[in-house]
Design an enzyme around this catalytic site. Structure first.
Site, PDB file in Angstrom:
ATOM      1  N   LYS A  76       0.861  -1.181   0.000  1.00  0.00           N
ATOM      2  CA  LYS A  76       0.000   0.000   0.000  1.00  0.00           C
ATOM      3  C   LYS A  76       0.901   1.237   0.000  1.00  0.00           C
ATOM      4  O   LYS A  76       1.936   1.252   0.675  1.00  0.00           O
ATOM      5  CB  LYS A  76      -0.880  -0.021   1.253  1.00  0.00           C
ATOM      6  CG  LYS A  76      -1.893   1.114   1.340  1.00  0.00           C
ATOM      7  CD  LYS A  76      -2.779   0.949   2.584  1.00  0.00           C
ATOM      8  CE  LYS A  76      -3.846   2.033   2.647  1.00  0.00           C
ATOM      9  NZ  LYS A  76      -4.714   1.899   3.855  1.00  0.00           N
ATOM     10  N   SER A 151      -9.770   2.010   3.041  1.00  0.00           N
ATOM     11  CA  SER A 151      -8.873   2.722   2.165  1.00  0.00           C
ATOM     12  C   SER A 151      -7.882   1.840   1.401  1.00  0.00           C
ATOM     13  O   SER A 151      -7.313   2.303   0.402  1.00  0.00           O
ATOM     14  CB  SER A 151      -8.102   3.761   2.971  1.00  0.00           C
ATOM     15  OG  SER A 151      -7.234   3.123   3.894  1.00  0.00           O
ATOM     16  N   SER A 175     -10.018  -0.355   7.215  1.00  0.00           N
ATOM     17  CA  SER A 175      -9.384  -0.180   5.904  1.00  0.00           C
ATOM     18  C   SER A 175      -8.662  -1.399   5.334  1.00  0.00           C
ATOM     19  O   SER A 175      -8.279  -1.380   4.165  1.00  0.00           O
ATOM     20  CB  SER A 175      -8.399   0.994   5.946  1.00  0.00           C
ATOM     21  OG  SER A 175      -9.100   2.212   5.872  1.00  0.00           O
TER      22      SER A 175
END
Lengths: 484, 95
Positions: A76, A151, A175
């Site tokens: 990420k 997210s 997330s």
């Protein structure tokens, strides 16, 4: 090759069926072929990936390899990577190349993992749909008109579409688990402090926790084994030994006590989604589990409490982005205040600004007791609900999300509706507990996630419970036809 | 506690964010909506409840006060939007 688990790849690499360089090339090729439809990567670091793959092949040849050596992976874009841009999905960091690696990046690199690149995400991890990224929205591989969740939506979409074997994520209010659920993969948010936050760009420091996202619980266990552990550089890192997450995967689930909180099966939960969750619970009964109805009475307070705690901490953490030392700086500032205000106004997107302002207000003179202090007290009550529940049961189960994936743009105009899509995941972060989402039977072709919440530092048991289900079902092996 | 446009402007100043009038109006509605959600907290009696600052109720660990970082001055300065002679430049602040 893109269907295989970490263990299958590890076996193939050792038997010489293919090299890590060949495997890495095949994933890079898939990214080129498919990511135009998904936008799951912000940066693809082909050169570095191939160099790591070559080094991995040498380790494999020398007999000095771990299960993760040579496995194509994606981080990420919130984890700092030395030499590869770390944007956090923001214009503010569009030009930022971190001068060091995050602890998680170093630990996985030491295990020999191959990082293909950096995945797309909601800006500064603030969002539940991966639509707030400066680099554009991510799309769900199961239906490209729909969101992948957020997210960590880029990581979830990349794994679900077979563009990486696994990926890292971070979870402040859901997330990791919510995008894992909406994309039909497995994801684990560890106990607060189990995985080092060093080099992971801070959103809400008392809630943030990094963790693995992959197809199966077994892959997640292998990754967590490498990611977890004490780190002196993170002041809230847990100073305790890391359990063996892999060996107990096979343990029996006979006599397992599963708590079903009545508040997680009430109004607002989609009926078909509920049926899918109950079908999974029935599977657990067949595996020998016992079902206990429990109550988490303060559940409805989790979202309101979170939207004080998280913005307050974000307004403080994001104060560092001032246009002075790194990141975006506006053109021709008139004076220092103009430099701060315009750099921040230009560098941050709407959702980040909203949260900074809510947090600034909650912490401002005269309002601290009514907002932040009150929220920290309710946080204690929410945490006590879980403590009492774990006196009765081994694991708490329920839906990860109240609905399946929703359309792009459907909730962007209404922040509060978007916030409520995290109603089942947020309390876990407030309490600091570990939790997973694993795929169960889809509804109308859209994935559904079962959430498993465990007691503090009980990741090994959680993974065992998830793995037991995946031994008798194959939802985690399904792939969207368009990317298969 | 309902917000006014002037409150939004004050918050934006405290947060060091420049906003124009149109943005202030938009934010007024959005921030009021979020504060409406947050207001559900008022229904709870929290008399005598300890605030929870850390999920595991741990104390902040302290380290020894010794040098732990190597000198990376050039690497860090390279990230600055504007620098000269080993210093980061900002608009003049002293007349």
């Amino acid at each position: 090759m893109h269907h295989k688990s970490i263990r299958q790849h590890a076996d193939s690499l050792r038997q010489g069926e293919y090299s890590s360089v060949e495997l890495t090339r095949s994933f890079l090729q898939r990214i080129k072929q498919y990511d135009g439809q998904l936008n799951s990567f912000i940066t693809v670091s082909e050169e570095q990936a191939l160099a790591s793959a070559k080094a991995a092949d040498e380790r494999l040849a020398a007999g000095d390899a771990s299960l993760l050596t040579g496995i194509p992976f994606a981080h990420k874009d919130i984890f700092c990577t030395d030499g590869v841009r770390t944007s956090c999905g923001s214009r503010m960091l569009d030009n930022f190349i971190a001068p060091y690696n995050a602890a998680v990046v170093d630990r996985l690199a030491e295990a020999g993992i191959v990082n293909l690149g950096k995945t797309n995400m909601d800006e500064f991890a603030m969002g539940s749909s991966s639509e707030t990224s400066f680099y554009g929205a991510v799309r769900n591989p199961w239906n490209t008109d729909c969101v992948p969740g957020g997210s960590s939506g880029g990581s979830a979409a990349a794994v679900a579409a077979g563009l990486a074997v696994a990926a890292s994520g971070t979870d402040t209010g859901g997330s990791i688990r919510q995008p894992a659920a909406l994309c039909g993969i497995s994801g684990l948010k560890p106990t607060y402090g189990r995985v080092s936050r060093w080099g992971m760009i801070a959103f809400a420091s008392s809630l943030d926790q990094g963790g693995p996202m992959a197809r199966s619980a077994e892959d997640v266990a292998i990754l967590l084994q490498a990611m977890a552990g004490f780190d002196a550089r993170d002041s809230t890192s847990a100073q305790r030994d890391v359990d063996d997450y892999v060996s107990p995967l096979q343990d029996s689930l006979q006599g397992l006590k599963i708590g079903l909180p009545k508040e997680y099966f009430s109004a607002g939960l989609d009926a078909q989604l509920q049926a899918s969750i109950m079908q999974a619970i029935d599977e657990y009964k067949r595996l020998g589990a016992e079902i206990v109805e429990i109550s988490l009475p303060n559940t409805a307070l989790a979202v309101p409490t979170y939207y004080v705690v998280a913005p307050a901490e974000c307004s403080s953490n994001l104060a560092r982005f001032d246009g002075v030392r790194y990141g975006h700086r506006c053109e021709d500032p008139a004076d220092l205040e103009d430099l701060y205000k315009r750099s921040r106004a230009e560098g941050f997107g709407d959702e980040v600004k909203r949260r900074i302002m809510i947090g600034t207000y909650a912490l401002s003179a005269g309002y601290y007791d009514a907002y932040y202090l009150k929220a920290q007290q309710i946080r204690h009550l929410i945490s006590d609900d879980f403590r009492k529940a774990f006196e009765q049961v081994d694991v708490i189960m329920g839906p990860t999300t109240p609905t399946t994936t929703f359309g792009l743009g459907e909730k962007t105009n209404d922040p509060v509706t978007m916030y409520l899509s995290d109603v089942y995941t947020i309390a876990v972060n407030l309490a600091g507990l570990p939790a997973m989402s694993i795929p169960v039977a889809p509804v109308d072709g859209k994935p559904v996630g079962l959430q498993l919440i465990g007691n503090y530092f009980n990741e090994a048991r959680l993974l065992n419970i998830a793995h037991g289900f995946q031994q008798v079902t194959d939802w985690h092996q399904q792939m969207p036809a368009q990317f298969n | 506690m309902s917000l006014k446009t002037s409150d939004v402007e004050k918050i934006a100043h405290l947060a060091q964010l420049s906003i124009n009038d149109e943005e202030a109006e938009g934010l007024l509605g959005e921030l009021s909506g979020i504060l409406g959600l947050v207001a559900q907290m008022e229904q709870v009696d929290t008399t005598g409840v300890e605030p929870m600052a850390h999920p595991l109720h741990m104390n902040q660990r302290l380290r020894d006060d010794v040098v732990s970082e190597t000198d990376q001055r050039d690497k860090l300065l390279a990230l600055a939007p504007s620098s000269e002679a080993g210093l980061i430049l900002v608009p003049q602040v002293i007349e």
